[in-house]
Design an enzyme around this catalytic site. Structure first.
Site, PDB file in Angstrom:
ATOM      1  CE  LYS A   1      23.112  34.142  12.548  1.00 61.28           C
ATOM      2  NZ  LYS A   1      24.017  33.957  11.419  1.00 61.28           N
TER       3      LYS A   1
ATOM      4  CE  LYS B   1      29.276  28.379  20.333  1.00 61.44           C
ATOM      5  NZ  LYS B   1      28.892  27.604  19.133  1.00 61.44           N
TER       6      LYS B   1
ATOM      7  CE  LYS C   1      33.752  34.776  14.160  1.00 59.55           C
ATOM      8  NZ  LYS C   1      33.120  34.148  13.004  1.00 59.55           N
TER       9      LYS C   1
HETATM   10  P1  AMP Z   1      31.406  31.271  14.404  1.00 62.43           P
HETATM   11  O1  AMP Z   1      32.577  32.000  14.951  1.00 62.43           O
HETATM   12  O2  AMP Z   1      30.235  31.281  15.332  1.00 62.43           O
HETATM   13  O3  AMP Z   1      31.072  31.670  12.992  1.00 62.43           O
HETATM   14  O4  AMP Z   1      31.803  29.743  14.330  1.00 62.43           O
HETATM   15  C1  AMP Z   1      32.722  29.241  13.419  1.00 62.43           C
HETATM   16  C2  AMP Z   1      33.144  27.855  13.853  1.00 62.43           C
HETATM   17  O5  AMP Z   1      33.819  27.889  15.110  1.00 62.43           O
HETATM   18  C3  AMP Z   1      31.990  26.861  14.014  1.00 62.43           C
HETATM   19  O6  AMP Z   1      32.403  25.608  13.493  1.00 62.43           O
HETATM   20  C4  AMP Z   1      31.779  26.785  15.502  1.00 62.43           C
HETATM   21  O7  AMP Z   1      31.300  25.556  15.893  1.00 62.43           O
HETATM   22  C5  AMP Z   1      33.167  27.055  16.063  1.00 62.43           C
HETATM   23  N1  AMP Z   1      33.043  27.797  17.325  1.00 62.43           N
HETATM   24  C6  AMP Z   1      32.653  29.082  17.461  1.00 62.43           C
HETATM   25  N2  AMP Z   1      32.639  29.432  18.760  1.00 62.43           N
HETATM   26  C7  AMP Z   1      33.022  28.341  19.449  1.00 62.43           C
HETATM   27  C8  AMP Z   1      33.202  28.060  20.845  1.00 62.43           C
HETATM   28  N3  AMP Z   1      33.017  28.990  21.773  1.00 62.43           N
HETATM   29  N4  AMP Z   1      33.603  26.823  21.194  1.00 62.43           N
HETATM   30  C9  AMP Z   1      33.828  25.883  20.270  1.00 62.43           C
HETATM   31  N5  AMP Z   1      33.673  26.074  18.959  1.00 62.43           N
HETATM   32  C10 AMP Z   1      33.268  27.279  18.545  1.00 62.43           C
END
Ligand code: AMP
Ligand code: TRP
Length: 334
Positions: free
Chosen positions: A113, A195, A198
């Protein structure tokens, strides 16, 4: 009972990856553990790009509402907003004096980051994992369900807890990370090698939890696959089809092999339609519950206040013990 703690940042609109990779698991864990779930807004303000205050406020409510809609049960679990407890920030300061500059500097997420930002990067971004350690250790946490990418942060929390205990006496329980089983990684529908996230460049590859059925159908119908027609699970050769198989498996709670047997030979069109249908059905009750909660913001506010009170009842005594152990003079004593 096992204590579980996890948090999510209000940094965007929740998508299918958040649901299948985190929330479904959070909900399931309530059956056998004592769960504490947190909207980590203090973490969200460490993002390198300046944030908009009104957007942060809206996303914080949306995320909490989403968690409730998915099935985080305020009767059994604690759901709260991180900044409602000043104890997290205060505990971070204590841990700042235990954590090393070197160990924070090599955190992969910080490196990623802060890359290319030179000296302008905030101290908050650097300190992010220490705040996360405070989140976890304040609640006598045994297990932290998170994605693989958080492994280093949980190990750091453990190291900080261990070092603190070693220096000042047994105060903190040492947590461990747990990673949810299958279908934990949902990939972008347009670029199945990355992946679903957002921060993706195109909306077309992301299915949001609140997308309406027509939009969900359209996104799945235009999901990137390959030019062949066979349906099989092979992440290397067929990342698009494999991702759809895993989504369908998670949404219907059926094994990938059984799905391959059922859909191979029917063509991508039929298969994509089935995945869309399954996701629409999975999201339907969640969206209905969300709409109910959304129509009653007073109720969401009340639940969050109650959650914060219950969180405080655990965090305050733990923080007081830590301060006392470090030799900070308790008020009223001399
Ligand atoms: P984030 O949206 O990156 O802040 O992630 C929040 C939570 O959602 C974390 O526990 C991630 O591991 C899970 N997560 C986010 N994106 C994915 C994805 N594409 N597949 C599986 N889990 C995800
Ligand atoms: N850093 C975590 C993430 O980005 C969010 C988080 C903050 C968290 N505090 C936590 C996760 C405590 C688990 C436990 O996903």
């Amino acid at each position: 009972m096992t204590r579980v703690f996890s948090g999510m940042q209000p940094s965007g609109t929740p998508h299918l990856g958040n649901l299948l990779g985190a929330w479904m698991n959070w909900v399931a864990m309530q059956d056998h553990a004592d769960c504490v779930y947190c909207v980590v807004d203090l973490h969200a303000i460490t993002a390198p790009n300046e944030h908009d205050p009104a957007t942060l406020r809206r996303r914080t409510v949306e995320l909490a509402t989403g968690m409730l809609a998915v099935g985080v049960d305020p009767e059994r679990s604690i759901l709260f907003v991180q900044s409602h407890l000043h104890e997290h920030a205060e505990c971070t300061w204590l841990f700042n004096c235990v954590a090393g500059f070197g160990e924070l500097h090599k955190m992969p997420q910080f490196k990623e980051k802060s890359a290319g930002r030179g000296e302008s990067v905030s101290v908050g971004l650097f300190d992010y994992p220490v705040l996360q350690a405070a989140d976890i250790l304040l609640y006598d946490t045994d297990e932290v369900p998170v994605g693989e990418d958080q492994r280093h942060h949980i190990e750091l929390a453990r190291d900080i807890g261990q070092r603190f205990n070693h220096r000042f006496g047994e105060v903190f329980r040492l947590p461990k990370a747990v990673h949810p089983p299958a279908a934990a990684r949902v990939m972008d529908l347009q670029d199945p090698t990355v992946k679903m996230s957002k921060s993706a460049s195109s909306e077309k590859g992301i299915v949001h939890v609140l997308d309406d059925p027509a939009r969900i159908e359209k996104k799945f119908k235009s999901a990137r696959t390959d030019s062949a027609t066979d349906i099989r699970h092979d992440r290397e050769e067929k990342p698009g089809v494999s991702n759809l198989l895993e989504i369908l498996s998670a949404a219907t709670d059926r094994g990938v092999d059984a799905l391959v047997t059922e859909y191979d030979g029917l063509g991508y069109g039929t298969f994509k339609g089935a995945v869309a249908e399954a996701v629409i059905e999975l999201l339907r009750p969640i969206q209905e519950r969300y709409a109910e909660l959304d129509a009653d913001p007073g109720e969401v506010a009340r639940l969050l206040e109650e959650g914060a009170d219950r969180a405080r009842a655990i965090a305050v005594p733990r923080l007081e013990r830590a301060k006392d152990a470090m030799g900070l003079l308790p008020p009223g004593t001399a």
